[in-house]
Design an enzyme around this catalytic site. Structure first.
Site, short mmCIF file in Angstrom:
data_model
loop_
_atom_site.label_atom_id
_atom_site.label_comp_id
_atom_site.label_asym_id
_atom_site.label_seq_id
_atom_site.Cartn_x
_atom_site.Cartn_y
_atom_site.Cartn_z
N TRP A 357 0.82 -1.21 0.00
CA TRP A 357 0.00 0.00 0.00
C TRP A 357 0.85 1.26 0.00
O TRP A 357 0.38 2.34 -0.35
CB TRP A 357 -0.92 0.02 1.22
CG TRP A 357 -0.20 0.18 2.54
CD1 TRP A 357 0.73 -0.65 3.07
CD2 TRP A 357 -0.36 1.25 3.47
NE1 TRP A 357 1.16 -0.19 4.28
CE2 TRP A 357 0.50 0.98 4.56
CE3 TRP A 357 -1.15 2.39 3.51
CZ2 TRP A 357 0.59 1.83 5.67
CZ3 TRP A 357 -1.05 3.23 4.62
CH2 TRP A 357 -0.18 2.95 5.68
N ASP A 358 2.13 1.13 0.40
CA ASP A 358 3.02 2.28 0.46
C ASP A 358 2.99 3.07 -0.84
O ASP A 358 3.06 4.29 -0.85
CB ASP A 358 4.49 1.88 0.62
CG ASP A 358 4.76 0.72 1.52
OD1 ASP A 358 3.81 0.01 1.89
OD2 ASP A 358 5.94 0.50 1.82
N GLU A 484 0.85 -2.14 12.28
CA GLU A 484 0.99 -3.58 12.31
C GLU A 484 1.21 -4.14 13.71
O GLU A 484 1.44 -5.33 13.88
CB GLU A 484 2.12 -4.02 11.36
CG GLU A 484 1.74 -3.71 9.92
CD GLU A 484 2.84 -4.02 8.92
OE1 GLU A 484 3.98 -4.23 9.34
OE2 GLU A 484 2.53 -4.03 7.71
N LYS A 588 3.05 0.70 16.08
CA LYS A 588 4.28 0.58 15.29
C LYS A 588 4.44 1.81 14.40
O LYS A 588 5.54 2.33 14.23
CB LYS A 588 4.19 -0.67 14.41
CG LYS A 588 5.44 -0.95 13.60
CD LYS A 588 5.23 -2.18 12.72
CE LYS A 588 6.48 -2.53 11.92
NZ LYS A 588 6.20 -3.50 10.85
N GLN A 589 3.34 2.23 13.81
CA GLN A 589 3.42 3.29 12.82
C GLN A 589 2.09 4.03 12.79
O GLN A 589 1.06 3.46 13.11
CB GLN A 589 3.69 2.67 11.45
CG GLN A 589 2.57 1.74 10.99
CD GLN A 589 3.07 0.69 10.02
OE1 GLN A 589 3.24 -0.45 10.38
NE2 GLN A 589 3.31 1.11 8.80
#
Lengths: 783, 783
Positions: A357-358, A484, A588-589
């Protein structure tokens, strides 16, 4: 060399063998079709040899100790194809190898405007013979199949017997990857020889991948001058082709070799067809010659930089970093031409060469505004996989289309479904990229041909994934959001808000593009259902804490015990079980914070301030897909100092190897994120529903930030100072933007200047203990 | 043959080769140490040859396409060990094979009181020679290492040349398993020969497993009579040992061969030690002879049935089924002696021969009341793995001990963590089994030696897994409950209530057994924390629906679309992705309903009625661990007809192969569940916190149900009729039980009779469309 501004190039002035893997990634050249890692010309020493052709992959079985329905049986892995960048040098029969003899001088330079990698070496062989070597390598943006290397060797003190072995090597022996699951699985000897044909000054090689059955041709040809007495021989074996030049150079005499390498591949075409196509490309390149190839490269890049350059006064290293970043973003996307753009571009084999998806969420926003054709190509690639995504949806029991979490060709390659298939947000991310591209370019052909269909099929997915609850709210349960460190949660806010945009966009486009919609069987009832689901989309909110939980129940979970987590146990996923991570509050992000960037229209400023503070204290940034988003939202809220800290983490991720894995390829989304931090963060650019707005504000030591953006045939330039901003159209018709909420009409010609309103800074925020923004190296490896 | 009551045996009167796999499992013999599938004596045809030694396993790598922290790297798989049950017959040089020649008569009979498998065959060879064969096979409950086979062959019409080849075969070639992930992974040739020694009338073989390094010996010896003119020869090769008897029989003359096979294994002892031990066992068996072995077997079983028999008037086939079930339950547990009891017992290699929570939750309650020594042994096995469980807890970052979801030796072998490691309830299930055993037996030595430590270490696990939320409630997030169609949910009611019992039990035992507790470092503060967590355990409740959600949020999820799920797409896990199943309301197996059985003290009757109705409509019973629990709770609530339907599903699961996988072994927990349905369901037995209570009530066609239970040195007999119940002590001192809530003092001697109060039947309930209780076959395969 060009110019004096150090920010237009990346220089290595000393060879550090321990950081070879990192420099191979940083110095990688690519045009989106061919990628060459920055390996030394002579091949060794190396950390990881790498020559890639976009989407040329090999299949590998995906093993499961406990199988499950719908698990993909076969994975796809990018392979190291026939290596054509090898030029071995022997000086009086001794091989040139930097590990032996004496290296007096070593300098490599990646030139962002010339688009070449230069190298200068002064070396004395163990036997005492000194030579000087200069090489220039380019992967042509203009002649898409072509790599060109100019290799010059000069005898220094004494006559030297020189042999150059210029090679094509298939199935190179590769070093083993580590235990890190993120590092690509190794694949031994994936290529089967179909043809080797040594010619007068070159070699043609055709191979085919063993399991995926993809045919590739690599062709090399050579030009040389500088000596009248050159003996040339050519030979070829199944996996080795070689052209050998032998001569003797007098002191000061220079032998110049130009090596032209052509690459091509096809899943369908015959051996003669693939071979001929590549031979033709090499013939054309030979006709151009090295200097014309280099001049074309410069013109291509001049054009790009005119549109895409971001300039900054007040921080020279950030200035260099953004140009480095944009150079790699361009390299990854420029000539991909309806192939996937992998998370590492073509700079390394990390993540098996997969795209995630990045690309849609981080890379395409940048390309949309700076190289829109590349963005369109990448989305047309997605569209080319739509039938596979429809098949996957059927397999999973969903309606519409389900795009893969990770793939090269389009088939799902994720073998861990809680962080793969369950991350359904990728479908909304694709839809978001489509809407952004169409809004930014007004490309109605694209919309009719591909965009519309993708929006409709992803909207159908959401309708089958979600349901209306007893209170009439549309819920999407059991999905994994961007973060994640959580999985399989209900009503992930990011996912629900992005699905809302997707459904709304599909409803609008289906109404606009009636013909396409009806060819897909869309009815008025279906459109009404999309609108209803979108309007009633459930967004959980924690009244007690006054924040949005990342997903239902998230804020009820125990907080991660940050105080007792030593630094060496990050990244957490390598030191703690998923189960332990998932059940706690640890991020995580950016996830909810990413929602506040991309769906900033769905939050009030007060919510943003409170949410940001809450998630800031939980976010460990074990992913490179976080600092940029945190910087953007920090800048919006008014945490300018923090935004600048995250900008630095983002800028130096690869340059300083902050995640310790740049050796397997650059972090492309993070590099794109650097542009996003400058433009969407300090420039405050937002594009919700196609309305372009800015809210620029510079952090203290900067005096100037300038960036450009394409917008429906226009080229807008934004010059940000400490107190005011000038909006100027360098191309195209009048347009309206917003400046800190105020409407501004920008007319062709003279720019329009607006003051920056005073900052109301919110209360300070805190990161988890031990997880402040990563610092740049005090002594950078490269300058 | 014994008796005339058909309910004491299972009879196969015709050989159905298509159901060979099922009959091999049903006719399996075992004593908990040795297991023999009901393969034909001559070896072929077979579905799956199987000879097992409890806990003799081989290691195999567990592959992961995407690895993760804490994933077990190595699995354990039960192996088919040296096959000693082979006796090949040649009649005039033609091998006896039921697929050739003519089979006039075939009958096999598993005798539950004699504990033997009998076979009678009349066969004419392709060449026209007729023989009659009778065999009797037993795995001795008394002489734990011994298998004995009596093989009698009689010539019928004409003199026949007879050869018997009695074999020991290691590394038998096995058929391939299917794609069903539940079927065990095949392992080829796991045994390495260490020694083969043919003796006068037997063969000794010693092998060692290739990777796990376990040494086993198999020894056979022979006795015979019936002919004076028998030529005997013996030979041995690494994987084949054979004793050959050759003679000629006149019409009516019978050759009788008794084959004695001894088995033993060790992970530590030397080759001579293991070999000698088994040779000694065979020598002793030879001394006993077949008839004495058979007599001992009968005595052992008479004793068992005296305590454990459940008799029923009103349904002969259920009567047979419960005896069949209890026979297999005994076979699995009798002489395991501190080894795990696998989910399939030693009747097949399904689930790789692993043990799960089934043993503690379904099997041990039955053994606790009918064969308490076997229950203690199984729990002592668990205790023997406590150090491994402590190591696993450390690896996972938990306190205390984390028992494996599936294992043979004690190491976690689950390769799919959301339905493995995350199913932490197994730890509370172990604790529950400990508490039940101690309450039922008063075995204080056991408690001091092993029970106490297991309760304390599992309590510590819960404290580290859970946390007190803002409201002071103790939450346990991100776990998987018994229902495998949900995963990684917060506050699974079953888990939380069982953890509550575990914490309370640990607090009590730590206070009682101060010495053990302090040796484990338990402080008063720690005990207080356990009490506090237990007292504040969070149990979610859905006020809107008036039911307990299985876990937080469960009742907000979309219901499974049962109406559009065709029958052939069950079991769902083989036809739908986990992600789709997990996100919806669909229940594989009793979860909240199991909580209402085992923690019935935590629910009101009204809650039970509403909850049962709610979950009944969602439960598809794709697991064999469901019907019994649904029957029990249905009976408690008053759905007697439904309870009887589920009883039938439970009773015929293996006999009618309702799950289509009895071929890989019987469903042992379901078989134990049959006892539970009769005793806890229609008998209404509950044992919460060591208080024994009954609430018997018979469904309409039954006139009598009688069962016995051991209770702290007593033997209680409960005779249930349609209108009243008699409680009688056949052994031991006065005790108090409850009868439908009323205290009843049962004194030695004459029983005490109480009336059954009238039934207040609740509103009818419904199963999902197409998922009513499974029906027994109208023409049973076996009688």
């Amino acid at each position: 060399m060009h110019g004096v501004d150090a920010s237009w190039r990346l220089v290595e002035s000393e060879l550090n063998l321990e950081r070879l893997g990192q420099s191979e990634s940083l110095f990688a050249l690519s045009n989106g079709h061919i990628g060459l890692r920055g390996n030394l010309d002579e091949g060794e020493p190396h950390a990881q040899p790498g020559t890639y052709l976009n989407s040329l992959y090999e299949q590998r079985p995906l093993p499961y100790a406990e199988a499950g329905y719908g698990y993909p049986e076969s994975g796809q892995t990018v392979i190291n194809v026939t290596n054509g960048k090898l030029i071995r040098l022997l000086v009086d029969d001794e091989p040139f190898d930097v590990r032996y003899g004496q290296l007096h001088r070593h300098r490599r330079e990646l030139d962002f405007r010339d688009g070449v990698l230069r190298r200068e070496v002064e070396w004395t062989s163990p036997a005492g013979q000194q030579v000087s070597i200069r090489t220039t390598r380019l992967v042509s943006f203009v002649q898409r199949s072509i790599v060109a290397i100019q290799y010059e060797v000069t005898a220094v003190d004494a006559p030297a017997r020189i042999v150059l072995q210029s090679e094509l090597i298939a199935n190179e022996q590769l070093p083993h990857p580590g235990d890190d699951p993120r590092v690509a699985a190794a694949l031994g000897a994936p290529l089967e020889s179909e043809e080797v044909q040594p010619n007068h000054t070159g070699v043609v090689m055709v191979h085919r991948t063993r399991r995926s059955g993809l045919r590739m041709a690599a062709v090399m040809d050579h030009l040389w001058d500088g000596s009248d007495d050159v003996l040339v021989s050519t030979d070829g074996h199944p996996d080795t082709g070689r052209v050998t030049l032998s001569t003797t150079l007098n002191p000061g005499q220079r032998l110049r070799l130009v090596k032209l390498i052509g690459y091509g591949w096809s899943s369908q075409r015959s051996r003669p067809a693939v071979r001929s196509q590549v031979e033709a490309a090499v013939t054309a390149a030979r006709h151009s010659g090295f200097d014309r190839l280099a001049a074309e490269q410069r013109r291509y890049l001049d054009d790009f930089w005119t549109r895409a350059d971001v300039s900054l006064v007040g921080d020279d290293r950030i200035q260099q970093a953004i140009r480095f970043a944009m150079f790699h973003v361009l390299q990854a996307g420029a000539r991909g031409e309806r192939r996937a753009i992998p998370a590492k571009g073509l700079t390394g084999d990390g993540y098996d060469g997969h795209t995630f998806w990045d690309t849609e969420t981080f890379l395409l926003p940048v390309l949309t505004y700076t190289a829109p054709k590349a963005a369109a190509d990448a989305l047309r690639w997605r569209h080319s996989t739509l039938d596979l995504a429809r098949e996957r949806a059927v397999q999973l029991g969903h309606a519409g289309a389900t795009f893969p979490w990770r793939t090269i060709r389009g088939q799902e390659c994720s073998a861990y479904w809680p962080a793969g298939t369950a991350a359904y947000h990728i479908n909304a991310d694709v839809a978001d990229a489509v809407l952004r591209y169409v809004n930014a370019t007004g490309d109605t052909d694209f919309h009719r041909e591909v965009g519309c269909e993708m929006l409709i099929e992803t909207a159908r997915l959401w309708m089958s994934l979600g349901h209306a609850d007893a209170a009439g709210k549309f819920r999407i349960d059991g999905v994994t959001g961007p973060d994640e460190y959580s999985a399989l949660a209900d009503n992930n806010v990011y996912t629900n808000l992005m699905a809302q945009r997707n459904l709304r966009g599909a409803a609008e486009v289906a109404a606009e593009q009636g013909e396409v919609a009806s060819s897909l069987g869309v009815t008025a009832d279906e459109i009404a259902e999309w609108r209803a689901a979108s309007a009633s989309m459930y967004v959980p909110y924690d009244e007690r804490l006054g924040v949005h939980p990342q997903a239902t129940g998230f804020t009820d979970h125990e907080r991660w015990d940050f105080a007792n987590t030593p630094p060496q146990r990050y990244p957490l996923l390598l030191h703690y079980p998923y189960g332990d991570i998932y059940r706690r509050q640890v991020v995580k992000q950016a996830d909810l914070v990413l929602a506040m960037h991309l769906r900033g229209d769905a939050f009030t400023r007060e919510q943003k301030i409170r949410n940001f503070a809450y998630y800031e204290a939980l976010t460990v940034r074990d992913s490179s897909l976080s600092a940029c988003t945190q910087a953007i939202v920090a800048a919006e809220i008014g945490h300018l100092r923090l935004a600048r800290d995250y900008l630095q983490e983002c800028a130096y991720c690869d340059l300083d190897d902050l995640h310790h894995n740049t050796n397997v390829g650059v972090h492309l989304a993070n590099l794109a994120g650097l542009w996003l931090v400058l433009v969407a963060g300090f420039g405050g650019m937002r594009d919700h529903d196609g309305n372009l707005s800015f809210a620029p504000r510079l952090p203290s030591p900067w005096s100037k930030l300038r960036f450009g953006m394409g917008w429906r045939g226009r080229q807008l330039r934004v010059d940000v100072g400490q107190t005011d901003v000038t909006y100027k159209l360098t191309q195209g018709e009048q347009m309206t933007v917003r400046h800190h909420g105020q409407k501004v009409i920008v007319k062709p010609g003279k720019g329009i200047t607006r003051e920056i309103p005073p900052l109301v800074a919110p209360a300070p925020v805190h990161q988890p203990p031990g997880r402040p923004p990563l610092r740049a190296a005090s002594e950078p490896f490269l300058s």
